[in-house]
Design an enzyme around this catalytic site. Structure first.
Site, PDB file in Angstrom:
ATOM      1  N   PRO A  44      -9.978  19.475  -7.382  1.00 18.29           N
ATOM      2  CA  PRO A  44     -10.404  18.105  -7.696  1.00 18.29           C
ATOM      3  C   PRO A  44      -9.302  17.303  -8.381  1.00 18.29           C
ATOM      4  O   PRO A  44      -8.625  17.797  -9.289  1.00 18.29           O
ATOM      5  CB  PRO A  44     -11.574  18.317  -8.665  1.00 18.29           C
ATOM      6  N   GLY A  45      -9.105  16.081  -7.919  1.00 21.80           N
ATOM      7  CA  GLY A  45      -8.170  15.164  -8.587  1.00 21.80           C
ATOM      8  C   GLY A  45      -8.965  14.048  -9.244  1.00 21.80           C
ATOM      9  O   GLY A  45      -9.180  14.030 -10.455  1.00 21.80           O
TER      10      GLY A  45
ATOM     11  N   GLY B  32     -11.635  16.134  -3.276  1.00 19.53           N
ATOM     12  CA  GLY B  32     -12.301  15.042  -2.566  1.00 19.53           C
ATOM     13  C   GLY B  32     -13.664  14.635  -3.072  1.00 19.53           C
ATOM     14  O   GLY B  32     -14.331  13.838  -2.423  1.00 19.53           O
TER      15      GLY B  32
ATOM     16  N   CYS C  42       5.528 -10.916  -5.754  1.00 19.07           N
ATOM     17  CA  CYS C  42       5.892 -11.984  -4.819  1.00 19.07           C
ATOM     18  C   CYS C  42       5.264 -11.835  -3.440  1.00 19.07           C
ATOM     19  O   CYS C  42       5.870 -12.139  -2.426  1.00 19.07           O
ATOM     20  CB  CYS C  42       7.397 -12.013  -4.670  1.00 19.07           C
ATOM     21  N   GLU C  43       4.086 -11.253  -3.397  1.00 18.50           N
ATOM     22  CA  GLU C  43       3.290 -11.265  -2.175  1.00 18.50           C
ATOM     23  C   GLU C  43       1.841 -11.182  -2.631  1.00 18.50           C
ATOM     24  O   GLU C  43       1.580 -10.914  -3.807  1.00 18.50           O
ATOM     25  CB  GLU C  43       3.659 -10.115  -1.244  1.00 18.50           C
TER      26      GLU C  43
ATOM     27  N   TYR D  26      -4.501   8.159  -9.402  1.00 15.50           N
ATOM     28  CA  TYR D  26      -3.676   7.410  -8.437  1.00 15.50           C
ATOM     29  C   TYR D  26      -3.422   5.976  -8.916  1.00 15.50           C
ATOM     30  O   TYR D  26      -3.346   5.053  -8.107  1.00 15.50           O
ATOM     31  CB  TYR D  26      -4.334   7.426  -7.043  1.00 15.50           C
TER      32      TYR D  26
ATOM     33  N   ARG E 185      -4.096   0.457  -5.494  1.00 13.50           N
ATOM     34  CA  ARG E 185      -5.301   0.849  -4.748  1.00 13.50           C
ATOM     35  C   ARG E 185      -6.072  -0.324  -4.124  1.00 13.50           C
ATOM     36  O   ARG E 185      -6.472  -0.250  -2.971  1.00 13.50           O
ATOM     37  CB  ARG E 185      -6.222   1.701  -5.625  1.00 13.50           C
TER      38      ARG E 185
HETATM   39  N1  LLP Z   1      -6.179  18.758  -2.363  1.00 14.44           N
HETATM   40  C1  LLP Z   1      -5.371  18.232  -1.417  1.00 14.44           C
HETATM   41  C2  LLP Z   1      -4.710  19.142  -0.470  1.00 14.44           C
HETATM   42  C3  LLP Z   1      -5.170  16.840  -1.350  1.00 14.44           C
HETATM   43  O1  LLP Z   1      -4.383  16.323  -0.411  1.00 14.44           O
HETATM   44  C4  LLP Z   1      -5.817  15.993  -2.289  1.00 14.44           C
HETATM   45  C5  LLP Z   1      -5.627  14.551  -2.245  1.00 14.44           C
HETATM   46  C6  LLP Z   1      -6.648  16.585  -3.260  1.00 14.44           C
HETATM   47  C7  LLP Z   1      -6.803  17.975  -3.261  1.00 14.44           C
HETATM   48  C8  LLP Z   1      -7.356  15.774  -4.289  1.00 14.44           C
HETATM   49  O2  LLP Z   1      -8.253  14.851  -3.763  1.00 14.44           O
HETATM   50  P1  LLP Z   1      -9.211  14.037  -4.766  1.00 14.44           P
HETATM   51  O3  LLP Z   1     -10.105  15.060  -5.432  1.00 14.44           O
HETATM   52  O4  LLP Z   1      -8.353  13.349  -5.750  1.00 14.44           O
HETATM   53  O5  LLP Z   1      -9.960  13.111  -3.905  1.00 14.44           O
HETATM   54  N2  LLP Z   1      -4.170   7.854  -3.314  1.00 14.44           N
HETATM   55  C9  LLP Z   1      -5.509   7.934  -2.762  1.00 14.44           C
HETATM   56  C10 LLP Z   1      -6.029   9.352  -2.724  1.00 14.44           C
HETATM   57  C11 LLP Z   1      -5.113  10.265  -1.936  1.00 14.44           C
HETATM   58  C12 LLP Z   1      -5.579  11.696  -1.947  1.00 14.44           C
HETATM   59  C13 LLP Z   1      -4.517  12.592  -1.402  1.00 14.44           C
HETATM   60  N3  LLP Z   1      -4.869  13.976  -1.425  1.00 14.44           N
HETATM   61  C14 LLP Z   1      -6.431   7.020  -3.560  1.00 14.44           C
HETATM   62  O6  LLP Z   1      -5.964   6.405  -4.507  1.00 14.44           O
HETATM   63  O7  LLP Z   1      -7.598   6.900  -3.211  1.00 14.44           O
END
Ligand code: LLP
Length: 405
Positions: free
Chosen positions: A264-265, A222, A332-333, A360, A302
């Protein structure tokens, strides 16, 4: 100074591989990982890349090669991570509302498992007892994150076992002789305020003595990254210091040394990704100029789904005067990527680049309107390699079954 791909490099890659195209910069991912490591040198911290952000196996292999671990949200992601070369010990599976059979599969693959419901925890206890260490995903009742869809820790959220049910977890642990090794929380995505992470640790603080076999506190992912020019992300260095202080307090109070995990993602891959499209059509309507591009919400959802901002530049005419555009897709939207956006004068066929497209982006793409998903390219050591070819009509038909008449 962060590593970036220049307009010239992006134009060359777009010319070579065609558009729409996702481009990822391996060295930029490495740079982000090193920043994290640097910020947490004084604590016993491990990072598990939340691979849901971008699962292309070449990206996973790169992440493995720099020493990071993998966090997975489905057993398919677990299998991809193992195929990319991660050992089971380097893979974490944080489940959410899944069938128990998926947990059994994860256990058979030998990876770390976090469980998010009392019901699955009970089944886990019945089947494995003390034989397999397990993590508990708790819902800390903290509101945080960039928007409600990506806020996961608040008191109305479906995620995790509500913190007020911790007593039931402890009861189950005793009853089933569970080996609880990890307590996990993930409060949301795009959390800028480091205090949120500190509060998360504080919520877990009082629970620690109840879990004698606890070794790990997993604080999820996050971290916020800047999307708009001038925007700031999470102050990782400050976070490192705060976490250190919190864990020193734990050590002092309980005389226990715990490991910290993060997942971290976005932080690792968002800024390493570029999405390149081309302008099909310019259309004037009153004061509005639409720039219609060869993509849409099917490729980058997004902006439409979360109202997210992605910075856009015209790399074919970058030094021209700025004009105001609505940059829209061909679905188409209504699929507005940007409204009233100042961009260097756009001509038909120009290449536009969307920044922060690594997380994402492709991962949430679809074949809506029976359009092909974009191709993906990885730039590493100054070499650009195709890591996913563009779809073909055969791909779209591949899983369809036509019943005999
Ligand atoms: N750990 C868990 C359990 C999670 O559910 C997530 C993200 C992460 C780690 C990684 O979070 P990050 O570091 O990437 O913020 N599709 C959305 C984001 C959805 C996140 C879902 N869970 C977007 O494009 O903003």
């Amino acid at each position: 100074m962060s590593q970036v791909l220049t307009h010239q490099q992006l134009l060359k890659i777009a010319g070579e591989f065609g558009t729409p195209l996702y481009v990822y910069h391996a060295e930029r991912i490495t740079e982000q990982y090193r920043r994290l490591q640097q910020a947490f040198t004084e604590t016993n911290t491990a990072f598990f890349y939340a691979c849901k952000a971008l699962t292309n196996i070449s990206v996973l292999k790169h992440i493995k090669s720099i020493g990071c671990n993998a966090d997975c949200s489905s057993v398919n992601e677990v299998q991809l991570a193992l195929m990319a070369g991660f050992s089971p010990q380097q893979v974490l599976y944080t489940s959410n509302n899944i069938a128990f059979s998926e947990i059994e599969k994860a256990v058979s693959l030998g990876v770390h498992v976090n469980i998010d419901s009392l019901s699955n925890l009970r089944k886990f206890g019945d089947k494995y007892g003390h034989s397999y260490p397990v993590g508990i995903r708790l819902r800390p009742n903290i509101m945080a994150g960039g928007n409600l869809k990506i806020s996961t820790g608040h008191n109305k959220s479906k995620f995790g076992i509500p913190i007020e049910d911790t007593g039931k977890v402890i009861q189950l642990m005793k009853e089933k002789n569970l080996h609880i090794r990890t307590l996990h929380i993930h409060t949301g995505s795009e959390i800028k305020d480091v205090e949120v992470f500190a509060r998360g640790i504080e919520v877990l603080f009082e629970l620690i003595p109840h879990f004698p076999e606890l070794e790990v506190i997993d604080l999820g992912g996050g971290f916020k990254v800047p999307y708009a020019p001038g925007e700031e992300g999470t102050d990782i260095t400050l976070l490192g210091k705060k976490v250190k202080a919190e864990f020193e307090a734990i050590e002092k109070r309980y005389n226990r040394k715990l490991q910290i995990w993060f997942e971290p993602g976005k932080f690792l891959v968002s800024e390493a990704g570029y999405f390149i499209v081309q302008v099909n059509v310019l259309k004037q309507s009153g004061d509005t100029t639409f720039a219609g591009v060869n993509s849409g919400l099917n490729h980058l959802i997004r902006p439409m789904f979360y109202g997210s901002y992605h910075h856009i530049e015209n790399i074919s005419n970058a030094t021209a005067a700025l004009h105001r555009y609505n940059i829209v897709g061909n679905i188409c939207e209504t699929d507005n990527f940007a409204e009233d956006r100042m961009v260097a004068e756009i001509r038909e066929d120009d290449y536009l680049v969307f920044y922060n497209a690594g997380a994402y982006g492709f991962e949430m793409a679809s074949n809506y309107n029976s359009r092909f998903k974009p191709a993906e390219v990885l730039v590493k050591d100054n070499k650009s390699s195709l890591i996913r070819r563009r779809d073909t009509l055969e791909d779209i038909l591949a899983t369809q079954v036509v019943p005999a008449d």
